[in-house]
Design an enzyme around this catalytic site. Sequence first.
Site, mmCIF file in Angstrom:
data_model
loop_
_atom_site.group_PDB
_atom_site.id
_atom_site.type_symbol
_atom_site.label_atom_id
_atom_site.label_comp_id
_atom_site.label_asym_id
_atom_site.label_seq_id
_atom_site.Cartn_x
_atom_site.Cartn_y
_atom_site.Cartn_z
ATOM 1 N N ASP A 184 0.864 -1.187 0.000
ATOM 2 C CA ASP A 184 0.000 0.000 0.000
ATOM 3 C C ASP A 184 0.895 1.230 0.000
ATOM 4 O O ASP A 184 2.125 1.106 -0.034
ATOM 5 C CB ASP A 184 -0.970 -0.025 1.201
ATOM 6 C CG ASP A 184 -2.318 0.587 0.836
ATOM 7 O OD1 ASP A 184 -2.320 1.761 0.412
ATOM 8 O OD2 ASP A 184 -3.357 -0.091 0.948
ATOM 9 N N HIS A 261 -2.881 3.116 -4.599
ATOM 10 C CA HIS A 261 -2.249 2.694 -3.333
ATOM 11 C C HIS A 261 -0.816 2.232 -3.585
ATOM 12 O O HIS A 261 -0.397 1.163 -3.126
ATOM 13 C CB HIS A 261 -3.085 1.598 -2.658
ATOM 14 C CG HIS A 261 -4.385 2.112 -2.105
ATOM 15 N ND1 HIS A 261 -4.497 2.659 -0.855
ATOM 16 C CD2 HIS A 261 -5.632 2.176 -2.650
ATOM 17 C CE1 HIS A 261 -5.758 3.039 -0.643
ATOM 18 N NE2 HIS A 261 -6.469 2.752 -1.726
ATOM 19 N N ASP A 324 -8.693 -0.628 -6.103
ATOM 20 C CA ASP A 324 -9.576 0.350 -5.479
ATOM 21 C C ASP A 324 -8.963 1.741 -5.456
ATOM 22 O O ASP A 324 -7.746 1.901 -5.555
ATOM 23 C CB ASP A 324 -9.864 -0.075 -4.020
ATOM 24 C CG ASP A 324 -8.591 -0.166 -3.198
ATOM 25 O OD1 ASP A 324 -7.638 -0.806 -3.687
ATOM 26 O OD2 ASP A 324 -8.530 0.398 -2.100
ATOM 27 N N GLU A 325 -9.824 2.712 -5.311
ATOM 28 C CA GLU A 325 -9.453 4.098 -5.000
ATOM 29 C C GLU A 325 -8.236 4.596 -5.783
ATOM 30 O O GLU A 325 -7.230 4.966 -5.195
ATOM 31 C CB GLU A 325 -9.169 4.222 -3.499
ATOM 32 C CG GLU A 325 -10.377 3.865 -2.640
ATOM 33 C CD GLU A 325 -10.098 3.937 -1.149
ATOM 34 O OE1 GLU A 325 -11.030 4.253 -0.407
ATOM 35 O OE2 GLU A 325 -8.961 3.663 -0.717
ATOM 36 N N TRP A 391 -17.072 -4.107 -2.041
ATOM 37 C CA TRP A 391 -16.843 -3.455 -0.738
ATOM 38 C C TRP A 391 -17.661 -2.193 -0.535
ATOM 39 O O TRP A 391 -18.043 -1.869 0.565
ATOM 40 C CB TRP A 391 -15.344 -3.188 -0.517
ATOM 41 C CG TRP A 391 -14.735 -2.071 -1.339
ATOM 42 C CD1 TRP A 391 -14.311 -2.150 -2.630
ATOM 43 C CD2 TRP A 391 -14.473 -0.724 -0.905
ATOM 44 N NE1 TRP A 391 -13.796 -0.938 -3.041
ATOM 45 C CE2 TRP A 391 -13.874 -0.044 -1.995
ATOM 46 C CE3 TRP A 391 -14.667 -0.032 0.290
ATOM 47 C CZ2 TRP A 391 -13.491 1.301 -1.928
ATOM 48 C CZ3 TRP A 391 -14.280 1.310 0.365
ATOM 49 C CH2 TRP A 391 -13.701 1.945 -0.744
ATOM 50 N N TYR A 416 -16.592 -4.401 7.829
ATOM 51 C CA TYR A 416 -15.377 -3.631 8.098
ATOM 52 C C TYR A 416 -15.059 -3.615 9.591
ATOM 53 O O TYR A 416 -15.622 -2.823 10.357
ATOM 54 C CB TYR A 416 -15.488 -2.226 7.476
ATOM 55 C CG TYR A 416 -14.977 -2.271 6.049
ATOM 56 C CD1 TYR A 416 -15.411 -3.290 5.201
ATOM 57 C CD2 TYR A 416 -14.032 -1.381 5.567
ATOM 58 C CE1 TYR A 416 -14.922 -3.400 3.905
ATOM 59 C CE2 TYR A 416 -13.542 -1.484 4.259
ATOM 60 C CZ TYR A 416 -13.999 -2.496 3.441
ATOM 61 O OH TYR A 416 -13.500 -2.607 2.169
ATOM 62 N N PHE A 417 -14.146 -4.497 9.967
ATOM 63 C CA PHE A 417 -13.821 -4.669 11.380
ATOM 64 C C PHE A 417 -12.858 -3.584 11.877
ATOM 65 O O PHE A 417 -12.400 -3.636 13.006
ATOM 66 C CB PHE A 417 -13.237 -6.068 11.624
ATOM 67 C CG PHE A 417 -14.267 -7.180 11.602
ATOM 68 C CD1 PHE A 417 -15.516 -6.992 11.045
ATOM 69 C CD2 PHE A 417 -13.974 -8.421 12.154
ATOM 70 C CE1 PHE A 417 -16.464 -8.016 11.025
ATOM 71 C CE2 PHE A 417 -14.909 -9.452 12.143
ATOM 72 C CZ PHE A 417 -16.157 -9.243 11.580
ATOM 73 N N ASP A 418 -12.556 -2.595 10.988
ATOM 74 C CA ASP A 418 -11.807 -1.433 11.480
ATOM 75 C C ASP A 418 -12.783 -0.351 11.958
ATOM 76 O O ASP A 418 -12.362 0.715 12.390
ATOM 77 C CB ASP A 418 -10.851 -0.875 10.413
ATOM 78 C CG ASP A 418 -11.545 -0.488 9.106
ATOM 79 O OD1 ASP A 418 -12.661 -0.995 8.829
ATOM 80 O OD2 ASP A 418 -10.976 0.318 8.347
ATOM 81 N N TRP A 466 -8.563 -3.479 8.138
ATOM 82 C CA TRP A 466 -7.655 -2.424 7.696
ATOM 83 C C TRP A 466 -6.965 -1.888 8.947
ATOM 84 O O TRP A 466 -7.607 -1.700 9.982
ATOM 85 C CB TRP A 466 -8.430 -1.309 6.989
ATOM 86 C CG TRP A 466 -9.091 -1.774 5.734
ATOM 87 C CD1 TRP A 466 -10.416 -2.026 5.561
ATOM 88 C CD2 TRP A 466 -8.449 -2.065 4.484
ATOM 89 N NE1 TRP A 466 -10.643 -2.447 4.265
ATOM 90 C CE2 TRP A 466 -9.450 -2.484 3.583
ATOM 91 C CE3 TRP A 466 -7.132 -2.020 4.030
ATOM 92 C CZ2 TRP A 466 -9.182 -2.850 2.271
ATOM 93 C CZ3 TRP A 466 -6.861 -2.380 2.718
ATOM 94 C CH2 TRP A 466 -7.881 -2.782 1.850
ATOM 95 N N GLU A 468 -4.907 0.978 9.592
ATOM 96 C CA GLU A 468 -4.403 2.346 9.828
ATOM 97 C C GLU A 468 -4.344 2.630 11.330
ATOM 98 O O GLU A 468 -3.378 3.187 11.834
ATOM 99 C CB GLU A 468 -5.316 3.391 9.180
ATOM 100 C CG GLU A 468 -5.249 3.450 7.664
ATOM 101 C CD GLU A 468 -6.331 2.602 7.021
ATOM 102 O OE1 GLU A 468 -6.811 1.628 7.641
ATOM 103 O OE2 GLU A 468 -6.704 2.918 5.865
HETATM 104 C C1 TNX Z 1 -11.034 1.902 1.980
HETATM 105 S S1 TNX Z 1 -11.789 -0.896 1.225
HETATM 106 C C2 TNX Z 1 -9.926 1.238 1.484
HETATM 107 C C3 TNX Z 1 -8.746 1.063 2.319
HETATM 108 C C4 TNX Z 1 -8.908 1.698 3.668
HETATM 109 C C5 TNX Z 1 -10.308 1.450 4.179
HETATM 110 C C6 TNX Z 1 -10.578 1.926 5.567
HETATM 111 C C7 TNX Z 1 -10.763 -0.542 0.163
HETATM 112 C C8 TNX Z 1 -10.746 -1.409 -0.978
HETATM 113 N N1 TNX Z 1 -9.962 0.547 0.312
HETATM 114 O O1 TNX Z 1 -7.592 1.533 1.659
HETATM 115 O O2 TNX Z 1 -7.962 1.156 4.519
HETATM 116 O O3 TNX Z 1 -11.219 2.070 3.305
HETATM 117 O O4 TNX Z 1 -11.790 1.425 6.052
#
Ligand code: TNX
Length: 528
Positions: A184, A261, A324-325, A391, A416-418, A466, A468
């Site tokens: 990441d 990422h 993702d993202e 997700w 999401y267990f965070d 996750w 963080e």
């Molecule tokens: C989204 S879920 C992300 C992660 C973050 C998370 C925090 C996903 C595919 N990407 O990079 O850690 O939210 O909940």
Amino acid sequence: MTIMALPFLFGCDVGGDKLLYVIPEPVSVELKGLSCAIDQEARIVVEGAEGEMQPVIEELQRFFRNTLGDTLSCASAEGKVKLKLDTALAPSFYRIHAGRTGLEIRAGDPAGAFYAVQTLRQVAEVKRGGIVLPGMELYDGPDLGYRGVMLDAARHFFPVEDVKRLLDIMALHKMNVLHWHLTDDQGWRIEIDAFPNLVSVGSTRARTIIGKDPGGEYDETVRYDETPHSGYYTKQQVRDIVRYAADRFITVIPEIEFPGHAVAALASYPYLGCTGEQFVVRETWDIDDRVFCIGRETTFDFMAKVLAEVAELFPSEYVHIGGDECPDKAWKKCPYCKNRMSDEGIGTYRGLQGYAVKRLEAILSSYGKKIVGWDEILDAGISSSAVVMSWRGCESGVKAAASGNKVIMSPTDHCYFDYYQFPSDVTQPLAWGGFLPIEKVYAFNPYEGLSVEQRELVLGVQANLWTEYIHDMLQLEYMLLPRLAAMSEVGWSLSRKDIKRFLMACERFKSLYDAFGYKYAKVAHFED
Ligand code: TNX
């Protein structure tokens, strides 16, 4: 040698009915009056597939060693503990017969026999130097084939011993996939021979933001711990973990994030980004604009080599390629990316991601692997063999299933267990956000919105850790347990979920966590 006294977990009288508390809930249990006692004199007899049954025998022996203080040896005949393969049973299914004359486990495959041992670990009682089991006929097997936990080892590194401990916890809950998020923005955690900087540079960030990441611009109010955070898994350690997992019938799916990422990779090899600038491994948590360049061929040469080494290390059918993202800001300013678009006739910047995913899929296919990706991979079009990990809700999963793709359901609102376990007025460690109490995990229905045929495409469910704001194993267990117990029933006992019985069983499970030394959150219904 430690002798662990297991609590009396079975045969609880509830309103006059004897119930057997096992999590996840078995298909059927019939309790018989007479119990079954096993002491050091007992022997294990295995019928069929002795080689493949070896990890099950070892798990049984570990169980006896931890409870009786001594292990049981195997005998060729006349044993009190029998392990048999039974082709009449489906894979992962098993039957337990425990009676006066002994214990018999019959299973469709070695995984089924392993799950039988997990059930026994929950219902055994130590009495007068022996293990006592309730007399019973138990039949069991999972509803869903994929029961995953994702560990983000990139934001915070978890050493080999922690990963093994997580695998042990997963095994107790009959979870069978570890999705291992290895790269990441904030760290690259897997040794790759062809690119040594990935660990010599990419596995260390100089410092970490303290407290909640405000996102956007980072001004002088943001504080850092001024302590380097580093760690990576050597190839030998990866093999060790994959083997440890396989012995517990858990498949490890590695994730190499692409094309977003990516800051730790770009910090290691600046030519992988659009501008070629030197970055440092990221010290904050928000989404990052610095992503892999899709225009230059060097990016694909890099990924082909990285994935070759990854594919060689992991026997899993799948490799997770992230997806993702991934902002397109850098691509919009990049002449290489623009050239790629015109050369390939790609009309949108998002289309660049679709192009990149297809190339990775082809690379992995040449190594005999299929891809899993976060649901954004759907946005730019995917091939039929790609698995979508849904997700952002289940909608993408539903969409993917409608187009015939396989799906793993892992929506933020149930998986999401965070996220926090308690309402905001309760003191609890800093978490990502959101509110996910155990009842909400339990209420998850991964089939919602799907036709009966489409349900076949749902491989299963996954809890995501996750990290963080999860710094170490203690905190990780606190976030994981007891919510994992709920997720295990979503995956294993979906068709027979019953929140009342589950919460009662959870009460009992607490003493099991205590006996094994696992940390858990004292959620409501889970207090003394
Ligand atoms: C989204 S879920 C992300 C992660 C973050 C998370 C925090 C996903 C595919 N990407 O990079 O850690 O939210 O909940």
